[in-house]
Design a protein around this motif. Structure first.
Motif, PDB file in Angstrom:
ATOM      1  N   CYS A 172      58.639  33.615   7.873  1.00 28.64           N
ATOM      2  CA  CYS A 172      60.251  33.739   8.517  1.00 28.64           C
ATOM      3  C   CYS A 172      60.152  32.817   9.774  1.00 28.64           C
ATOM      4  CB  CYS A 172      60.628  35.041   8.773  1.00 28.64           C
ATOM      5  SG  CYS A 172      59.385  35.828   9.988  1.00 28.64           S
ATOM      6  N   ARG A 173      61.304  32.460   9.875  1.00 28.63           N
ATOM      7  CA  ARG A 173      61.655  31.703  11.349  1.00 28.63           C
ATOM      8  C   ARG A 173      62.382  32.483  12.295  1.00 28.63           C
ATOM      9  NH1 ARG A 173      64.243  26.030   8.881  1.00 28.63           N
ATOM     10  NH2 ARG A 173      62.372  25.560   7.278  1.00 28.63           N
ATOM     11  N   VAL A 174      62.781  33.692  12.092  1.00 31.58           N
ATOM     12  CA  VAL A 174      63.755  34.511  13.145  1.00 31.58           C
ATOM     13  C   VAL A 174      62.581  34.959  14.047  1.00 31.58           C
ATOM     14  CG1 VAL A 174      65.355  36.213  13.551  1.00 31.58           C
ATOM     15  CG2 VAL A 174      65.406  34.548  11.426  1.00 31.58           C
ATOM     16  N   ASP A 175      62.929  35.045  15.393  1.00 32.54           N
ATOM     17  CA  ASP A 175      62.040  35.871  16.288  1.00 32.54           C
ATOM     18  C   ASP A 175      61.820  37.116  15.911  1.00 32.54           C
ATOM     19  OD1 ASP A 175      62.116  33.278  17.200  1.00 32.54           O
ATOM     20  OD2 ASP A 175      63.060  33.687  19.096  1.00 32.54           O
ATOM     21  N   GLN A 176      62.818  38.182  15.800  1.00 36.76           N
ATOM     22  CA  GLN A 176      62.704  39.410  15.714  1.00 36.76           C
ATOM     23  C   GLN A 176      61.846  39.723  14.098  1.00 36.76           C
ATOM     24  OE1 GLN A 176      65.570  37.686  15.875  1.00 36.76           O
ATOM     25  NE2 GLN A 176      66.781  38.694  17.714  1.00 36.76           N
ATOM     26  N   ALA A 177      62.189  38.946  13.250  1.00 34.99           N
ATOM     27  CA  ALA A 177      61.213  39.081  12.199  1.00 34.99           C
ATOM     28  C   ALA A 177      59.965  38.947  12.163  1.00 34.99           C
ATOM     29  CB  ALA A 177      61.902  38.196  10.939  1.00 34.99           C
ATOM     30  N   MET A 178      59.387  37.907  12.937  1.00 32.33           N
ATOM     31  CA  MET A 178      57.919  37.646  13.160  1.00 32.33           C
ATOM     32  C   MET A 178      57.478  38.767  13.997  1.00 32.33           C
ATOM     33  SD  MET A 178      55.458  35.579  12.753  1.00 32.33           S
ATOM     34  CE  MET A 178      56.190  34.041  12.127  1.00 32.33           C
ATOM     35  N   VAL A 179      58.244  39.382  15.165  1.00 30.54           N
ATOM     36  CA  VAL A 179      57.567  40.214  15.824  1.00 30.54           C
ATOM     37  C   VAL A 179      57.459  41.506  15.020  1.00 30.54           C
ATOM     38  CG1 VAL A 179      58.203  41.811  17.928  1.00 30.54           C
ATOM     39  CG2 VAL A 179      58.667  39.204  18.212  1.00 30.54           C
ATOM     40  N   ARG A 180      58.530  42.017  14.355  1.00 26.49           N
ATOM     41  CA  ARG A 180      58.479  43.190  13.469  1.00 26.49           C
ATOM     42  C   ARG A 180      57.133  42.895  12.431  1.00 26.49           C
ATOM     43  NH1 ARG A 180      64.986  43.095  12.555  1.00 26.49           N
ATOM     44  NH2 ARG A 180      65.335  44.350  14.545  1.00 26.49           N
ATOM     45  N   HIS A 181      57.028  41.928  11.892  1.00 25.41           N
ATOM     46  CA  HIS A 181      56.062  41.589  10.968  1.00 25.41           C
ATOM     47  C   HIS A 181      54.607  41.871  11.521  1.00 25.41           C
ATOM     48  CE1 HIS A 181      53.578  39.935   7.635  1.00 25.41           C
ATOM     49  NE2 HIS A 181      52.844  39.002   8.460  1.00 25.41           N
ATOM     50  N   VAL A 182      54.296  41.422  12.531  1.00 26.44           N
ATOM     51  CA  VAL A 182      53.157  41.517  13.229  1.00 26.44           C
ATOM     52  C   VAL A 182      53.052  43.062  13.784  1.00 26.44           C
ATOM     53  CG1 VAL A 182      51.592  40.891  15.498  1.00 26.44           C
ATOM     54  CG2 VAL A 182      53.199  39.118  14.303  1.00 26.44           C
ATOM     55  N   GLY A 183      53.895  43.537  14.156  1.00 28.43           N
ATOM     56  CA  GLY A 183      53.749  44.945  14.527  1.00 28.43           C
ATOM     57  C   GLY A 183      53.568  45.841  13.486  1.00 28.43           C
ATOM     58  N   LEU A 184      54.243  45.672  12.365  1.00 28.71           N
ATOM     59  CA  LEU A 184      53.973  46.426  10.934  1.00 28.71           C
ATOM     60  C   LEU A 184      52.588  46.132  10.192  1.00 28.71           C
ATOM     61  CD1 LEU A 184      57.308  46.046   9.229  1.00 28.71           C
ATOM     62  CD2 LEU A 184      56.428  48.166  10.606  1.00 28.71           C
ATOM     63  N   VAL A 185      52.186  44.938  10.493  1.00 28.45           N
ATOM     64  CA  VAL A 185      50.613  44.652  10.153  1.00 28.45           C
ATOM     65  C   VAL A 185      49.708  45.480  10.879  1.00 28.45           C
ATOM     66  CG1 VAL A 185      48.887  42.729  10.199  1.00 28.45           C
ATOM     67  CG2 VAL A 185      51.109  42.335   9.222  1.00 28.45           C
ATOM     68  N   LEU A 186      49.977  45.481  12.399  1.00 29.54           N
ATOM     69  CA  LEU A 186      48.847  46.242  13.239  1.00 29.54           C
ATOM     70  C   LEU A 186      48.892  47.852  12.928  1.00 29.54           C
ATOM     71  CD1 LEU A 186      49.412  44.205  16.524  1.00 29.54           C
ATOM     72  CD2 LEU A 186      47.841  44.014  14.851  1.00 29.54           C
ATOM     73  N   LEU A 187      50.304  48.099  12.666  1.00 24.79           N
ATOM     74  CA  LEU A 187      50.223  49.513  12.215  1.00 24.79           C
ATOM     75  C   LEU A 187      49.715  49.924  10.973  1.00 24.79           C
ATOM     76  CD1 LEU A 187      51.718  52.425  12.917  1.00 24.79           C
ATOM     77  CD2 LEU A 187      53.849  51.692  11.728  1.00 24.79           C
ATOM     78  N   THR A 188      49.570  49.022  10.101  1.00 25.49           N
ATOM     79  CA  THR A 188      49.133  49.113   8.552  1.00 25.49           C
ATOM     80  C   THR A 188      47.406  49.134   8.838  1.00 25.49           C
ATOM     81  OG1 THR A 188      50.876  48.062   7.687  1.00 25.49           O
ATOM     82  CG2 THR A 188      48.912  48.155   6.357  1.00 25.49           C
TER      83      THR A 188
END
Length: 301
Positions: A237-253
């Protein structure tokens, strides 16, 4: 991240420490991604195009838990206003203050040479934390009334063999103009390379300081597992919020997969493989063994 901090405090985990480091994700073709830019990769010994994620990790001394408690995405200068640009050290400063302000307990914090800056270590000391890091070879220190670089000092002090560590090492107390009074541990591995480990704990034992520095490897294993098993590099993705949420969900996983282990020594990869098989079976039992299967293979068939 706040939920993970609350989970640590609710379970009464006191014997923990913090690791600070940044992870490089290559994005060779993401020219329009505002988070990506040209940076040097120590793994490939060359410049690559990608983005940096600064992560603060909380770990237990027995190696059971590796829980990320804060992260920030570093944005290059070209994609932000001059007054909003923040270096990785400034991002780390905000994360540490947030985590310590939330009431999370940690015995010490460990980081590598990039984060062993004078003003940064003084800030960590003001927060009441014991820090462990490494110094560049050209750092000036004062020892026995003489000022010299740590590389020159390492050639002058005698090193003794430590069987428990499997290396030669020695510890001295020095004064560094940028840091103050430090406990310096000089080590030499089997290749003949020196490492200059420092801490603000003047009474720290040599073995304890070296073992604390070795525990920084926990954050490297988290980066490896998040890339291989949680899809840290998969976001397009290119959207800032989507990138931040992706990293947060990966770390939570990564944390969830640690919770799903059957025993402490089970790897994250084994957990993911086991649950992938459970999803594919969808509750159905395994088919009966073939009669042609040899007896010594039926247990693993």
């Amino acid at each position: 991240m706040g939920v993970l901090i609350a989970w640590i405090k609710r379970h009464g985990e006191e014997d923990g420490y913090l690791c600070l480091d940044d992870c490089l994700i290559e994005k060779a073709f993401a020219k329009k991604l505002p988070w990506a830019g040209w940076t040097y990769s120590f793994a490939k010994k060359r410049k690559v195009y990608g983005l940096h994620i600064v992560v603060l990790l909380w770990c237990t001394s027995d190696g059971r838990w590796r829980i990320p408690v804060a992260f920030r995405l570093w944005r290059p200068k070209r994609s932000c206003a001059p007054h909003t640009y923040r270096t990785k050290l400034r991002l780390a400063e905000v994360m540490i203050k947030e985590v310590i302000g939330s009431g999370l307990k940690a015995r010490y914090i460990v980081f590598d040479t990039h984060y062993t800056a004078g003003w940064f270590t003084k800030m960590v000391r003001r927060l009441g934390l014991v820090w462990v890091g490494t110094l560049p070879p050209r750092t000036s220190v004062v020892w026995r009334g003489q000022r010299r670089s740590v590389a020159e000092l390492a050639r002058r002090v005698p090193l003794k063999w430590h069987k428990r560590l499997g290396m030669r090492a020695t510890a001295v107390v020095v004064y560094a103009p940028k840091y103050g009074s430090l406990r310096l541990v000089v080590t030499r591995n089997r290749h003949g390379n020196h490492e200059y480990i420092v801490t603000n704990d003047p009474g720290g034992d040599l073995t304890t300081v070296v073992l604390r520095k070795m525990r920084r490897w926990s954050i490297e294993t988290l980066f490896r597992d998040s890339k291989q098993f949680a899809g840290l590099e998969a976001c397009q993705c290119r959207v800032d919020q989507a990138m931040v949420r992706h990293v947060g969900l990966v770390l939570l996983t990564c944390v969830v997969m640690q919770m799903m282990r059957r025993f402490m020594g089970e790897s994250v990869g084994s957990v993911k493989e086991r649950w992938q098989l459970e999803v594919m079976r969808d509750g159905e039992s395994s088919p009966p063994l073939l009669k042609a299967c040899p007896l010594h293979l039926r247990a693993t068939a």
